[in-house]
Design an enzyme around this catalytic site. Structure first.
Site, PDB file in Angstrom:
ATOM      1  N   SER A  40     -10.797   3.226  -4.504  1.00  0.00           N
ATOM      2  CA  SER A  40      -9.573   3.961  -4.809  1.00  0.00           C
ATOM      3  C   SER A  40      -8.724   3.173  -5.805  1.00  0.00           C
ATOM      4  CB  SER A  40      -8.799   4.244  -3.522  1.00  0.00           C
ATOM      5  OG  SER A  40      -7.756   5.161  -3.761  1.00  0.00           O
ATOM      6  N   ASN A  41      -7.581   3.731  -6.103  1.00  0.00           N
ATOM      7  CA  ASN A  41      -6.617   3.097  -7.003  1.00  0.00           C
ATOM      8  C   ASN A  41      -5.300   2.952  -6.275  1.00  0.00           C
ATOM      9  OD1 ASN A  41      -8.350   3.297  -9.285  1.00  0.00           O
ATOM     10  ND2 ASN A  41      -7.781   5.441  -9.433  1.00  0.00           N
ATOM     11  N   HIS A  42      -4.532   1.937  -6.631  1.00  0.00           N
ATOM     12  CA  HIS A  42      -3.187   1.808  -6.073  1.00  0.00           C
ATOM     13  C   HIS A  42      -2.331   2.947  -6.585  1.00  0.00           C
ATOM     14  CE1 HIS A  42      -3.788  -2.090  -4.284  1.00  0.00           C
ATOM     15  NE2 HIS A  42      -4.376  -2.503  -5.384  1.00  0.00           N
ATOM     16  N   ALA A 107      -3.375   8.792 -10.102  1.00  0.00           N
ATOM     17  CA  ALA A 107      -4.192   7.647 -10.515  1.00  0.00           C
ATOM     18  C   ALA A 107      -5.639   7.992 -10.157  1.00  0.00           C
ATOM     19  CB  ALA A 107      -3.731   6.392  -9.789  1.00  0.00           C
TER      20      ALA A 107
END
Lengths: 233, 233
Positions: A40-42, A107
């Site tokens: 995942s992404n922040h 994101a």
């Protein structure tokens, strides 16, 4: 003069986006490795959700396509929950029939795992190194911006370095109308912070939104979007 | 009889863990790929945080080593926030001087990326496939259970298949006192659910905690832990 100031103060804010259909992607995407692991992404989703609430208050019809986040939205906002970039891509393209403005604030994971294992992968006792093969995800904002009946397209660029150069490159390459760039190497803004600062680029214009609360940043960004949207439509 | 039932009802619950030092790991870990991307595991932290609050209510001195979660704890609980498995490993070993019971409830990433990029990796225009090399993380509960002055060790096994076999294998291989297994292929329990059901295995015993609220599951699990802890110490 004072009279004008007073009049402005007591005049309700003009609904800048009255009747405009705004679609906003928000939050991260999750790309499954197996049933328990993911890439995942922040992204807390705060910026996208602030934009959605602000657009609603400006009179827009708002749809949010949200990755997995722990946030709620005003009841009048249509919310579509998704997990992966491909889910978000599909929901975004499905929204184009009615979208006037598309704001890609999520994101999105650029890559997903080539294979999603249906059972939890067990740790390999005999090897300390494994390799994960990743394949490119569809480019949501580029596909939206290149659609036949394209809406006004606003992208985001979260960068850690060479921010202006990357933002202007992305604006041109993806055929966007506006791009909002933020420096995520600064922990006072972006990601899980409640604050943000943005530099917004059009092809030949630049707007600076100084560091403040994401709710206030959202209002300022939507004013810029609304102005630019009206100037070309 | 009725008199005993009434007496039990009006007697305050015995502080089963009075003065016992309990260390609990909770939540997922995040393994950075670069400043914006990471690998993680599904875990809301609810089960670990419920255990911490329940242990406090039973009189324990509680320390929680927490990965990134959006949850709060009672003020009397010592909280150590960590991100990666290696941070959690270090905090866990540092807690052993005083720990009597160690409950490893966190969903620790088995693997981390070999290289963490200090700047955001740009999408590669010329290649659609990239490979990520992952290396094994330290095994927190195994290292705790094999420490010289080991506490009473409770592990968790989140499995999607062959639950009992994996749980018993993990109990023996990692030198644990108890292991609590749950079936995460059932969406009614585990991960982000508020409910859970556990099967708890000791070397020669088995306890079933039926599906209920994680707060109630936490109390039942701590009663089992407390009994087993006292029977061997």
């Amino acid at each position: 003069d004072l009279v004008k100031l007073c009049c402005d103060f007591f005049t309700p804010q003009q609904p800048l986006l009255a009747g405009v259909n705004v679609v906003i992607t928000a939050g991260p995407t999750q790309e499954a490795i197996d049933p328990v692991r993911y890439i995942s992404n922040h992204s807390s989703g705060k910026m996208g959700f602030s934009l959605a609430n602000a657009a609603l208050s400006m009179g827009a019809n708002v749809t949010v396509i949200a990755g997995p986040v722990n946030l709620s939205l005003a009841a009048d906002i249509k919310r579509i929950d998704v997990k992966s970039a491909r889910d978000m891509h599909q929901a975004a393209l499905a929204s184009l029939d009615t979208a006037d403005i598309f704001i890609a604030c999520a994101a999105v994971a650029d890559y997903r795992t080539e294979t999603v294992h249906s059972e939890k992968m067990k740790k390999q006792a005999d090897t300390d190194v494994i390799t994960l093969t990743l394949v490119k995800n569809p480019d949501i904002i580029a596909d939206v911006a290149n659609a036949e009946n394209r809406p006004f397209c606003v992208g985001f660029a979260a960068e850690t370095n060479d921010i202006e150069a990357y933002a202007l490159g992305k604006l041109a390459r993806k055929n966007l109308d506006l791009i909002a760039a933020n420096d995520v190497s600064n922990s006072a803004q972006g990601f899980n912070s409640d604050n943000n600062a943005l530099t917004v680029f059009a092809k030949d214009k630049r707007f600076d939104i100084p560091l403040c609360n994401k709710k206030e940043v959202a209002i300022q960004l939507l004013k810029i979007i609304s102005e630019q949207y009206k100037s070309i439509s």
